[in-house]
Design a protein around this motif. Sequence first.
Motif, PDB file in Angstrom:
ATOM      1  N   ALA A  60      44.742 -14.402  69.934  1.00  0.00           N
ATOM      2  CA  ALA A  60      43.464 -14.481  70.840  1.00  0.00           C
ATOM      3  C   ALA A  60      43.740 -13.463  71.731  1.00  0.00           C
ATOM      4  O   ALA A  60      44.349 -12.893  72.305  1.00  0.00           O
ATOM      5  CB  ALA A  60      43.424 -15.855  71.618  1.00  0.00           C
ATOM      6  N   THR A  62      41.314 -12.326  75.387  1.00  0.00           N
ATOM      7  CA  THR A  62      40.471 -12.470  76.373  1.00  0.00           C
ATOM      8  C   THR A  62      39.828 -11.449  76.957  1.00  0.00           C
ATOM      9  O   THR A  62      40.432 -10.246  77.057  1.00  0.00           O
ATOM     10  CB  THR A  62      41.236 -13.410  77.291  1.00  0.00           C
ATOM     11  OG1 THR A  62      41.898 -14.382  76.862  1.00  0.00           O
ATOM     12  CG2 THR A  62      40.375 -13.633  78.601  1.00  0.00           C
ATOM     13  N   TRP A  67      35.759 -14.158  74.148  1.00  0.00           N
ATOM     14  CA  TRP A  67      36.966 -14.392  73.718  1.00  0.00           C
ATOM     15  C   TRP A  67      36.915 -14.226  72.126  1.00  0.00           C
ATOM     16  O   TRP A  67      36.094 -14.501  71.587  1.00  0.00           O
ATOM     17  CB  TRP A  67      37.516 -15.969  73.788  1.00  0.00           C
ATOM     18  CG  TRP A  67      37.758 -16.394  75.186  1.00  0.00           C
ATOM     19  CD1 TRP A  67      38.677 -16.088  76.206  1.00  0.00           C
ATOM     20  CD2 TRP A  67      36.860 -17.058  75.961  1.00  0.00           C
ATOM     21  NE1 TRP A  67      38.711 -16.877  77.297  1.00  0.00           N
ATOM     22  CE2 TRP A  67      37.321 -17.314  77.236  1.00  0.00           C
ATOM     23  CE3 TRP A  67      35.464 -17.538  75.767  1.00  0.00           C
ATOM     24  CZ2 TRP A  67      36.785 -17.842  78.388  1.00  0.00           C
ATOM     25  CZ3 TRP A  67      34.821 -18.364  76.809  1.00  0.00           C
ATOM     26  CH2 TRP A  67      35.544 -18.355  78.223  1.00  0.00           C
ATOM     27  N   PHE A  69      39.292 -15.157  68.750  1.00  0.00           N
ATOM     28  CA  PHE A  69      40.278 -15.900  68.138  1.00  0.00           C
ATOM     29  C   PHE A  69      40.270 -15.380  66.725  1.00  0.00           C
ATOM     30  O   PHE A  69      39.513 -15.744  65.837  1.00  0.00           O
ATOM     31  CB  PHE A  69      39.798 -17.262  68.199  1.00  0.00           C
ATOM     32  CG  PHE A  69      39.437 -17.972  69.579  1.00  0.00           C
ATOM     33  CD1 PHE A  69      41.008 -18.146  70.360  1.00  0.00           C
ATOM     34  CD2 PHE A  69      38.530 -18.130  70.236  1.00  0.00           C
ATOM     35  CE1 PHE A  69      40.942 -19.060  71.451  1.00  0.00           C
ATOM     36  CE2 PHE A  69      38.657 -18.624  71.579  1.00  0.00           C
ATOM     37  CZ  PHE A  69      39.733 -18.947  72.039  1.00  0.00           C
ATOM     38  N   ARG A  81      31.422 -15.883  76.864  1.00  0.00           N
ATOM     39  CA  ARG A  81      31.837 -16.472  78.221  1.00  0.00           C
ATOM     40  C   ARG A  81      30.479 -16.960  78.802  1.00  0.00           C
ATOM     41  O   ARG A  81      30.502 -18.271  79.466  1.00  0.00           O
ATOM     42  CB  ARG A  81      32.635 -15.571  79.065  1.00  0.00           C
ATOM     43  CG  ARG A  81      33.879 -14.977  78.783  1.00  0.00           C
ATOM     44  CD  ARG A  81      34.253 -14.100  79.811  1.00  0.00           C
ATOM     45  NE  ARG A  81      35.776 -14.318  79.896  1.00  0.00           N
ATOM     46  CZ  ARG A  81      36.614 -15.052  80.098  1.00  0.00           C
ATOM     47  NH1 ARG A  81      36.348 -15.950  81.034  1.00  0.00           N
ATOM     48  NH2 ARG A  81      37.836 -14.763  80.151  1.00  0.00           N
ATOM     49  N   GLN A  89      35.179 -21.774  81.556  1.00  0.00           N
ATOM     50  CA  GLN A  89      35.963 -20.701  81.396  1.00  0.00           C
ATOM     51  C   GLN A  89      37.485 -20.540  81.887  1.00  0.00           C
ATOM     52  O   GLN A  89      38.319 -19.891  81.146  1.00  0.00           O
ATOM     53  CB  GLN A  89      35.174 -19.236  82.103  1.00  0.00           C
ATOM     54  CG  GLN A  89      33.704 -19.136  81.300  1.00  0.00           C
ATOM     55  CD  GLN A  89      33.028 -17.954  82.226  1.00  0.00           C
ATOM     56  OE1 GLN A  89      33.766 -17.340  82.932  1.00  0.00           O
ATOM     57  NE2 GLN A  89      31.731 -18.080  81.928  1.00  0.00           N
ATOM     58  N   ASP A  93      40.702 -19.905  79.507  1.00  0.00           N
ATOM     59  CA  ASP A  93      41.559 -18.775  79.693  1.00  0.00           C
ATOM     60  C   ASP A  93      43.013 -19.198  79.814  1.00  0.00           C
ATOM     61  O   ASP A  93      43.791 -18.888  79.253  1.00  0.00           O
ATOM     62  CB  ASP A  93      41.248 -18.195  81.109  1.00  0.00           C
ATOM     63  CG  ASP A  93      40.091 -17.236  80.992  1.00  0.00           C
ATOM     64  OD1 ASP A  93      40.035 -16.691  79.861  1.00  0.00           O
ATOM     65  OD2 ASP A  93      39.538 -17.006  81.856  1.00  0.00           O
ATOM     66  N   VAL A  96      44.323 -20.358  76.312  1.00  0.00           N
ATOM     67  CA  VAL A  96      44.521 -19.092  75.472  1.00  0.00           C
ATOM     68  C   VAL A  96      45.923 -18.419  76.059  1.00  0.00           C
ATOM     69  O   VAL A  96      46.822 -17.801  75.152  1.00  0.00           O
ATOM     70  CB  VAL A  96      43.443 -17.830  75.465  1.00  0.00           C
ATOM     71  CG1 VAL A  96      43.877 -16.581  75.025  1.00  0.00           C
ATOM     72  CG2 VAL A  96      42.066 -18.478  74.939  1.00  0.00           C
TER      73      VAL A  96
END
Length: 106
Positions: A60, A62, A67, A69, A81, A89, A93, A96
């Motif tokens: 993933a 960011t 994001w 994936f 986002r 969010q 975060d 992830v």
Amino acid sequence: MFLPLGAALAIAATLLVPMSARQVRAQVCLPTRAHLTDEHAEFVTDAHTSTIRWPTFVKAVTGPEFWLFYLNRNSAAILPRRAFGPAEQAEIDAFVAGARWSASRP
């Protein structure tokens, strides 16, 4: 004889490629709802539903606006986002950052 045939193929390709691109865009760029749980990510459109378990993703990323994936080197699920509030969010975060991705797969 080959010149008119070549011209006809060039015209056909010029007309058909944009048409097929519009058809693909209509299938791919649908409004999508994402439902995230501890076990999986579910993506729902009017046409279909996809459920992907978290271990399926290989990594993933960011970013400031989304994001990514990754399912493999060439394919990723994108979550913007702006679709989530600040608390959500921060939760994504943290998820992830703490997740173990199946990076051993290609």
